[in-house]
Design a protein around this motif. Structure first.
Motif, PDB file in Angstrom:
ATOM      1  N   ASN A 195       0.848  -1.187   0.000  1.00  0.00           N
ATOM      2  CA  ASN A 195       0.000   0.000   0.000  1.00  0.00           C
ATOM      3  C   ASN A 195       0.884   1.237   0.000  1.00  0.00           C
TER       4      ASN A 195
ATOM      5  N   THR B  41       2.143   4.741  -2.861  1.00  0.00           N
ATOM      6  CA  THR B  41       1.964   5.407  -4.152  1.00  0.00           C
ATOM      7  C   THR B  41       3.275   5.926  -4.721  1.00  0.00           C
TER       8      THR B  41
ATOM      9  N   LEU C  70       2.401   2.845  -7.965  1.00  0.00           N
ATOM     10  CA  LEU C  70       1.100   2.536  -7.374  1.00  0.00           C
ATOM     11  C   LEU C  70       1.007   1.069  -6.962  1.00  0.00           C
ATOM     12  N   GLY C  71       1.443   0.787  -5.746  1.00  0.00           N
ATOM     13  CA  GLY C  71       1.317  -0.548  -5.181  1.00  0.00           C
ATOM     14  C   GLY C  71       2.376  -1.550  -5.602  1.00  0.00           C
TER      15      GLY C  71
ATOM     16  N   SER D 239       2.015   0.916 -15.132  1.00  0.00           N
ATOM     17  CA  SER D 239       1.245   2.072 -14.674  1.00  0.00           C
ATOM     18  C   SER D 239       0.721   1.864 -13.260  1.00  0.00           C
TER      19      SER D 239
ATOM     20  N   PHE E 277      -1.188  -0.156  -9.938  1.00  0.00           N
ATOM     21  CA  PHE E 277      -2.444  -0.844  -9.642  1.00  0.00           C
ATOM     22  C   PHE E 277      -3.353   0.071  -8.842  1.00  0.00           C
ATOM     23  N   THR E 278      -4.634  -0.091  -9.008  1.00  0.00           N
ATOM     24  CA  THR E 278      -5.598   0.639  -8.195  1.00  0.00           C
ATOM     25  C   THR E 278      -5.706  -0.070  -6.856  1.00  0.00           C
ATOM     26  N   GLY E 279      -5.468   0.660  -5.775  1.00  0.00           N
ATOM     27  CA  GLY E 279      -5.480   0.041  -4.449  1.00  0.00           C
ATOM     28  C   GLY E 279      -4.169  -0.671  -4.178  1.00  0.00           C
TER      29      GLY E 279
END
Length: 166
Positions: A119, A121, A129-130, A144, A146-148
């Motif tokens: 977790n 950024t 991102l992750g 690019s 990951f979301t979350g």
């Protein structure tokens, strides 16, 4: 000494390493020598948090990741740090992470690069991102991102591909 082990690894020399936390929830790293049948505390940092992941690099360094800030008083040892068994010294990986490394969130590529998931950024001040990779001198994001958060990273055999998941 270790209260709750989060992850164990055997180093190439047969030494067993365990990371986790102490009863006071302080980050810790312990080693077990099977020849002498003894545990040794390498680090009880005084830093509140938990070490979740450990991996041995091809350079012999132990990489430790988890939820912690300023390990050993170093402002750049946030979320990840490296331990040199020869010199008994800890080192930052650039300026660290702006978050944490998750359980199973650390692996070493066949080329020696360090891959982390969790977790966060940024890694070393760059967007990640992750998922991030340390090449021995600097951080970069993975694609690019990951979301979350990303729960785990693994190296597959025999081709050495790196897989992020969770």
């Amino acid at each position: 000494m270790l209260n709750l082990a989060q992850q164990l690894i055997f180093a190439r020399d047969g030494t067993l390493f365990a990371v986790g936390n102490t009863p006071g929830t302080k980050v810790t790293l312990d080693s077990y020598n099977p020849v002498t049948n003894t545990w040794t505390n390498i680090l009880t940092s005084g830093v509140t948090g938990t070490a979740f992941a450990i991996a041995e690099g091809i350079n012999g360094l132990l990489y430790v990741g988890g939820i912690f800030l300023n390990l050993n008083g170093d402002a750049n040892q946030d979320g990840i740090a490296a331990y040199n068994r020869t010199t008994a010294a800890w080192a930052a990986l650039g300026t660290g992470l702006n978050g944490n490394v998750e359980d199973e969130g650390l692996t070493i590529g066949r080329d020696g690069r360090v891959y982390v998931s969790g977790n966060f950024t940024t890694a070393g001040g760059v967007a990640a991102l992750g998922a991030a990779v340390w090449n021995g001198a600097s951080w970069s994001g993975v694609g690019s991102g990951f979301t979350g958060g990303v729960g785990s990273v693994a190296r597959t055999l025999p081709d050495g591909s790196i897989i992020f998941g969770g």
